[in-house]
Design an enzyme around this catalytic site. Structure first.
Site, short mmCIF file in Angstrom:
data_model
loop_
_atom_site.label_atom_id
_atom_site.label_comp_id
_atom_site.label_asym_id
_atom_site.label_seq_id
_atom_site.Cartn_x
_atom_site.Cartn_y
_atom_site.Cartn_z
N GLY A 27 0.86 -1.10 -0.49
CA GLY A 27 -0.50 -0.20 -0.47
C GLY A 27 0.78 1.18 -0.20
O GLY A 27 2.03 1.46 -0.35
N LEU A 57 0.08 -2.27 8.89
CA LEU A 57 -0.15 -0.92 8.47
C LEU A 57 -1.73 -1.72 7.38
O LEU A 57 -2.39 -1.09 6.98
CB LEU A 57 0.15 -0.70 7.23
CG LEU A 57 1.66 0.27 8.07
CD1 LEU A 57 2.77 -0.20 6.98
CD2 LEU A 57 1.53 1.40 8.57
N THR A 70 -11.90 -6.93 8.60
CA THR A 70 -10.52 -6.90 8.34
C THR A 70 -9.47 -6.27 9.58
O THR A 70 -8.37 -6.57 10.56
CB THR A 70 -10.24 -6.30 6.90
OG1 THR A 70 -10.90 -6.82 5.90
CG2 THR A 70 -8.23 -6.53 6.28
N TYR A 130 -15.08 1.25 10.22
CA TYR A 130 -13.33 1.74 10.31
C TYR A 130 -13.17 2.34 11.83
O TYR A 130 -11.47 1.75 12.45
CB TYR A 130 -13.32 2.76 9.32
CG TYR A 130 -11.99 3.50 9.36
CD1 TYR A 130 -10.75 2.49 9.01
CD2 TYR A 130 -10.98 4.62 9.72
CE1 TYR A 130 -9.62 2.57 8.51
CE2 TYR A 130 -9.52 4.62 9.18
CZ TYR A 130 -8.73 4.18 8.65
OH TYR A 130 -7.53 4.13 9.24
N LYS A 169 -10.38 0.40 14.66
CA LYS A 169 -9.60 0.69 15.07
C LYS A 169 -9.23 0.88 16.56
O LYS A 169 -8.38 1.56 16.95
CB LYS A 169 -9.12 2.12 14.55
CG LYS A 169 -8.84 1.74 12.27
CD LYS A 169 -6.91 1.36 12.15
CE LYS A 169 -7.36 1.41 11.13
NZ LYS A 169 -5.52 0.64 10.35
P1 NAD Z 1 -3.63 1.31 1.74
O1 NAD Z 1 -4.35 0.95 1.33
O2 NAD Z 1 -2.38 1.94 0.71
O3 NAD Z 1 -2.72 0.32 2.39
C1 NAD Z 1 -3.45 -0.68 3.45
C2 NAD Z 1 -2.77 -1.94 2.63
O4 NAD Z 1 -3.45 -2.98 3.08
C3 NAD Z 1 -3.57 -2.23 1.07
O5 NAD Z 1 -2.49 -2.57 0.65
C4 NAD Z 1 -4.03 -3.19 1.12
O6 NAD Z 1 -4.32 -4.12 0.26
C5 NAD Z 1 -3.58 -4.45 2.30
N1 NAD Z 1 -4.63 -5.26 3.02
C6 NAD Z 1 -5.73 -4.68 3.00
N2 NAD Z 1 -6.51 -5.48 3.89
C7 NAD Z 1 -5.80 -6.79 3.26
C8 NAD Z 1 -5.26 -7.93 3.92
N3 NAD Z 1 -6.55 -8.50 4.50
N4 NAD Z 1 -5.02 -8.91 3.69
C9 NAD Z 1 -3.69 -8.38 3.35
N5 NAD Z 1 -3.57 -7.52 3.10
C10 NAD Z 1 -4.27 -6.21 2.76
O7 NAD Z 1 -3.56 2.52 2.89
P2 NAD Z 1 -2.37 3.67 3.54
O8 NAD Z 1 -3.15 4.78 3.51
O9 NAD Z 1 -1.38 3.11 3.21
O10 NAD Z 1 -2.85 2.70 4.92
C11 NAD Z 1 -1.73 2.73 6.19
C12 NAD Z 1 -2.83 1.93 7.30
O11 NAD Z 1 -2.42 2.82 7.28
C13 NAD Z 1 -3.65 1.43 7.61
O12 NAD Z 1 -3.82 1.00 8.81
C14 NAD Z 1 -4.97 2.39 7.54
O13 NAD Z 1 -5.77 2.37 8.39
C15 NAD Z 1 -4.23 3.73 8.38
N6 NAD Z 1 -4.16 5.50 8.11
C16 NAD Z 1 -3.73 5.76 6.96
C17 NAD Z 1 -3.51 7.54 7.39
C18 NAD Z 1 -3.18 7.66 6.16
O14 NAD Z 1 -3.64 9.25 6.41
N7 NAD Z 1 -2.94 7.80 4.55
C19 NAD Z 1 -4.21 8.05 7.62
C20 NAD Z 1 -5.04 7.09 9.31
C21 NAD Z 1 -5.03 5.67 9.54
#
Ligand code: NAD
Length: 317
Positions: free
Chosen positions: A10, A76, A95, A149, A153
């Site tokens: 991701g 993540l 998930t 969500y 979390k």
């Molecule tokens: P993203 O969607 O790019 O990354 C999430 C990854 O998890 C993806 O590659 C997806 O394919 C994988 N995934 C989903 N379900 C899965 C499963 N069952 N098994 C294995 N892999 C799985 O999102 P991101 O922005 O990189 O977020 C990464 C983490 O940070 C997440 O936990 C998200 O909740 C948290 N987060 C991100 C932000 C942000 O601003 N980007 C803000 C708050 C929290």
């Protein structure tokens, strides 16, 4: 370090993999490619200290065997994006709650250190001037439409906290506040890449709501080193730590910055929330982090301004 990065294909996870491999660590990714992509990791495909495993965090046996061969887990993987969490709340709960329990449980069994990615959404409707880690959280003030969500979390944090307390494994919870940068996709509702894509195509920029809602965007390039530093900081164990940016902007203001920085002819179009996400959708009015705990623990100082962040996304297109 022998690291397992769940969700490593991701946006944030792939930048973390770049950072860890460049610093000589051994990295394995577990990702089901639901929102991530192998494209995000193509630069690492020949690296001797990198391995990709396609699979789900819901697969207990697979998680157990991968966690068993590493010493540090960066968790993540999650169902993310407004469309996913609003349209499929049960899937997102499964998930984000059961998947996390699986990963944390395996870390506890194998004695691995673990970082669990949480979110500013655990602060619910709270719109204080600089949310600190002891502000009221989701279980007191949920946003109905985003409950699956935010609540999952919020519970993940408690799962990580309790496992950390009872088993003694080093555990860090990172609360990300609107982290952006190259490789983030606009497909699942992420606002900055969506606006940049629309501006570069000279299409109208679609702002949901009246655009007065405010956010504070942080750069993935500031956050990734901070995550790694926190894992090496025993004072951070069993704590939730805010990570985000400095500069607050309204979503209307963001659209205007994107138009200016891309030199686009796009106009701004306002779309009511109910049309974008369905009846009864609620959004946070304001989301502003207080990052003083991260500063105290690891000297965290975001270096990139909003314009730098937008420019880095434009350059990556
Ligand atoms: P993203 O969607 O790019 O990354 C999430 C990854 O998890 C993806 O590659 C997806 O394919 C994988 N995934 C989903 N379900 C899965 C499963 N069952 N098994 C294995 N892999 C799985 O999102 P991101 O922005 O990189 O977020 C990464 C983490 O940070 C997440 O936990 C998200 O909740 C948290 N987060 C991100 C932000 C942000 O601003 N980007 C803000 C708050 C929290």
């Amino acid at each position: 370090m022998k690291a397992l990065v769940t969700g490593g294909a991701g946006f944030i996870g792939s930048h973390l993999c770049d950072y860890l491999t460049a610093h000589g660590h051994q990295v394995t990714v577990l990702d089901d490619l639901s929102t991530g992509s192998k494209e995000n990791l193509v630069q690492l495909s020949d690296a001797p200290n990198f391995e990709f495993v396609e699979g789900s965090i819901l697969d207990t046996a697979l998680v157990d065997s991968l966690v068993g061969s590493c010493d540090t887990v960066f968790h993540l993987a999650a169902a993310v994006g407004v469309h996913t969490i609003v349209d499929k709340p049960l899937e997102s709960l499964r998930t984000n709650l059961h998947g996390t329990e699986n990963v944390v449980d395996a870390a506890a069994r194998h004695g691995a250190r673990i970082m669990v990615a949480s979110t500013s959404e655990v602060y619910g409707k709270n719109d204080a001037d600089g949310l600190s880690e002891d502000a009221d959280r989701i279980l007191g003030s949920p946003l109905k439409s985003r409950w699956s969500y935010a609540a999952a979390k919020g519970l993940d944090e408690l799962v990580a906290y309790v496992y950390g307390k009872e088993t003694g494994i080093p555990t860090v919870i990172t609360r990300f506040f609107n982290i952006v940068g190259p490789r983030q996709t606009g497909r699942y509702g992420m606002v900055v890449p969506r606006f940049v894509g629309q501006a570069m195509a000279n299409e109208p920029i679609t702002v949901y709501g009246d655009g007065s809602q405010r956010r504070c965007f942080g750069s993935v390039f500031d956050v990734v080193p901070a995550v790694v530093k926190l894992m090496d900081t025993p004072e951070a164990y069993n704590q939730a730590v805010n990570l985000g940016g400095l500069e607050e902007v309204s979503i209307r203001g963001l659209a205007e910055r994107v138009i200016e920085l891309t030199g686009s002819d796009s106009t701004i179009e306002y779309i009511p929330y109910e049309k974008a996400y369905g009846e009864g959708y609620e959004d946070m009015r304001r989301r502003m982090p207080d990052t003083s705990l991260a500063r105290e623990l690891i000297g965290y100082e975001p270096t990139l301004r909003l314009d730098d962040i937008i420019n880095s996304i434009i350059e990556s297109k």
